[in-house]
Structures are given as C-alpha cells and as structure tokens.
Design an enzyme around this catalytic site. Structure first.
Site, short mmCIF file in Angstrom:
data_model
loop_
_atom_site.label_atom_id
_atom_site.label_comp_id
_atom_site.label_asym_id
_atom_site.label_seq_id
_atom_site.Cartn_x
_atom_site.Cartn_y
_atom_site.Cartn_z
N ASP A 50 -4.43 -4.91 5.79
CA ASP A 50 -4.70 -5.76 4.62
C ASP A 50 -3.52 -6.68 4.33
OD1 ASP A 50 -6.20 -6.70 2.42
OD2 ASP A 50 -5.08 -5.39 1.08
N HIS A 73 -2.54 -1.30 -3.38
CA HIS A 73 -3.65 -0.37 -3.23
C HIS A 73 -3.39 0.88 -4.08
CE1 HIS A 73 -4.16 -2.09 1.14
NE2 HIS A 73 -4.44 -2.98 0.19
N SER A 97 0.85 -1.19 0.00
CA SER A 97 0.00 0.00 0.00
C SER A 97 0.89 1.24 0.00
CB SER A 97 -0.95 -0.03 1.21
OG SER A 97 -1.87 1.04 1.15
#
Length: 356
Positions: A284, A193, A166
């Site tokens: 995540d 992401h 991310s």
C-alpha cells in the site's frame, strides 16, 4: 510434506474465558501452536523468558504489570513479536495500546465484539492470519536508529504532504511529528493502517508528542497548514479537486488506504504534492506515491535499516515511485525542505498555506 515447525504463541489475558477463546481460535489454524498462557503481566514476562514464543498476544489491562510495562520488560529480556489484543470500548485500554507500541508491540487488534459463532470464527481467522504474518517479522529488541543524514536537495515546493504507514507506523509517526515545528507551512495527511476503534486514541497519543495540531478530519474541511489530519474510523481520507478533505468508506484492503490518499493528492495538487511511505507490510502506498512522482511532486520512502517492516517502502522503490530510501530521522528535514521555498531556507521559513 511440510516439515516447518508450528508458530509458537503465548496468550496473555487476565480473563480465563477470553484466554480459552483465543487459544481455541488460534489453534484452529494448523500453523499455530499455543505453548503457554498468562493471566498477569509478571507471569507473561516469566513465560516469555522460559518459552521463547515466536508471537505473544497481549492484553493491556492486566493485574500486576500492565500491558505496556510487561512488553517493555519482555523486549529487554527476551524479545518477541507482540500483538496487542485489547478491548476498544475503554479509553484507558485504547490509550495504553499506544504506550504498548512505544514499548515494542507491532500491532493493535480490537477484541471481538460479535453476536454469533460465525462472526467470532471469522475474527479468529483474521487474528491467526496476523499472527502468521507477524511471525515473519524480524525480532527487534530496540528500534533501529541512525543519525540523520544530510538529505539530497529538493528543488520543488509542495503545498500538501501525505504520509502512509502500517506495521511499526505509530512509533515512527510519533518520532516524525515530534520533530516538526508548530509553524509547518503545509498540512500533513496520514493514512496509518489501524483497527477500527483505535483512531481517537492514536490522535490523543500523538497530540502529546508534537506541537502540531493533530485531529480527525471532517468531510469537506479546508486543509490548514500546521495541522495533521487522520481519517475517521473505517474511512479512507482523500482530497477533492478543490483541495478539501473528503471521506469515503473503505472498499476493502488496507484501511485507511494509502494509495487512495496519495493518488488524490497527485490529482488535486500535481507537482505541488509530496508523499512518503513508511514502515509496513504489503504494497500500500507505492502506486499512490508513483502518481505523485508522475505528477512532478516530491517522493521518498523510509530505508530498510530504520523500518520495523520493509515491505511497503521496498514496494515503492521497486515500482520506481521514488529513488530515495532515507532514515526515519531524516524524514522531518526532507518534509521541511520540500515545503519551504528555496529562497527562504537559509534565512527562515516560507509562507504557509495550501495554494494551487
């Protein structure tokens, strides 16, 4: 009573209308104060030095210094947290976005493409939320680097590898992919992401730094060794029981979703699956990594010293999805070690292919 000072933001955009809009949207959040505005790259560098903002929102197509050049100058002279806010309709702007991340930007956010006031305000709330999150990230003037360490031995052999990242992920992916060989004997599937509209630009950018073939996966495609697969915009990438790439529309939360990707690898490949969680905010990837570990596969995560944001790797360790926090420089070696049969490691690379 909350006495915490506001988050000081510098808005950089060459359009006065857009600068006014960003200022109005950001200051609707009581935690944020816009302390300055710049309409070109040179002025942005000057104001960053004078005002020392906590966060800078940075357009890319600027007169004078463009966005990446301005970010590079800011990060060397007066480091700050930079969020790129850029139009995704122009390929040049999208490509500049990844140059900006190489220069030190933390995040890419697409400019609003909305038709009513409520949608615009919703976008503004999301932007303000991102600014507040970024204000908690330590300012790093130069990306932390450590020498590669000798990775612990891995006895398993995997046939597929998943990577989740991310905030800070695109430069980390560039470093990782640049060190992997063209004849990598497994496919790599990546959940980074990213805002819708930037995927193709990221694929183009990464294709320039690695000998591997980097592409957006097609639904139902058979995975091939030596290839790097990203999901389509707004989709989660996963693998079905036959080992084929599948797309599903994101159901909310991080997009693309790392838990979805890694859990599907665990289900489809079991102990022949591998995964790593890189830099990023939130949690995540931790549950998906645990699924791989429970299936007997190979798992590890990036260490704190080389992570821009240590949230996701820390979550993986706390969940006991892995015992290993490793420097980014060691990740390519670990991937290679996990996908080459032990009897081939000293004398050459093993056979490729996605076997079951």
């Amino acid at each position: 009573m909350n006495t915490r000072r506001p988050i000081r933001v510098l808005v950089v955009d060459d359009s006065p209308t857009m600068a006014n809009t960003l200022t109005a949207l950001l200051t609707e959040d009581s935690r944020i104060e816009v302390v300055g505005r710049a309409g070109d790259g040179n002025r942005a560098v000057q104001l960053a030095r004078l005002l020392r903002p906590d966060v800078i929102t940075m357009d890319l197509l600027l007169p004078g210094l463009d966005g990446p050049a301005a970010i590079a100058a800011i990060m060397s002279q007066s480091p700050a947290r930079v969020l790129v806010v850029s139009a995704v309709a122009e390929q040049r702007g999208v490509d500049l976005g990844f140059q900006a991340m190489s220069a030190g930007a933390l995040e890419l956010i697409g400019k609003p493409n909305v038709t009513n006031v409520e949608e615009l305000r919703r976008w503004g709330r999301d932007l303000a939320h991102s600014v507040c999150l970024m204000a908690e990230v330590p300012v790093i003037s130069r990306r932390q680097r450590t020498n590669s360490v000798t990775p612990p031995p891995i006895g398993a052999r995997v046939d597929v590898f998943g990577v989740v990242a991310s905030t800070g992920g695109p430069p980390a992916l560039a470093e990782l992919l640049s060190k992997l060989p063209r004849d990598l004997p497994v496919p790599l599937l990546i959940a980074q992401h990213i805002t819708v509209g930037f995927t193709q630009g990221m694929v183009r950018w990464l294709s320039q730094v690695t000998p591997l073939t980097v592409d957006v996966a097609r639904d139902g495609e058979r995975l091939e060794p030596g290839r790097v697969y990203f999901p389509q915009d707004g989709q989660d990438l996963l693998v079905d029981s036959a080992g084929l790439a599948r797309m599903q529309r994101s159901r909310g939360g991080p997009c693309p979703n790392g838990d979805v990707l890694l859990s599907s690898l665990a289900s489809a490949f079991g102990r022949r699956s591998g995964g790593v969680v890189l830099t990023g905010m939130g949690e995540d990837g931790a549950r998906g990594l645990l699924a791989i570990r429970n299936a007997g596969g190979v798992t590890f995560s990036q260490d704190e010293a080389t992570s821009v944001v240590y949230g996701m790797p820390r979550a993986a360790l706390e969940l006991r999805a892995t015992d290993q926090g490793v420097p980014l420089a060691s990740v390519p070696d670990l991937i290679l070690q996990s996908c080459i049969p032990p009897n081939f490691r000293s004398g050459g690379r093993g056979e490729g292919g996605v076997g079951r």
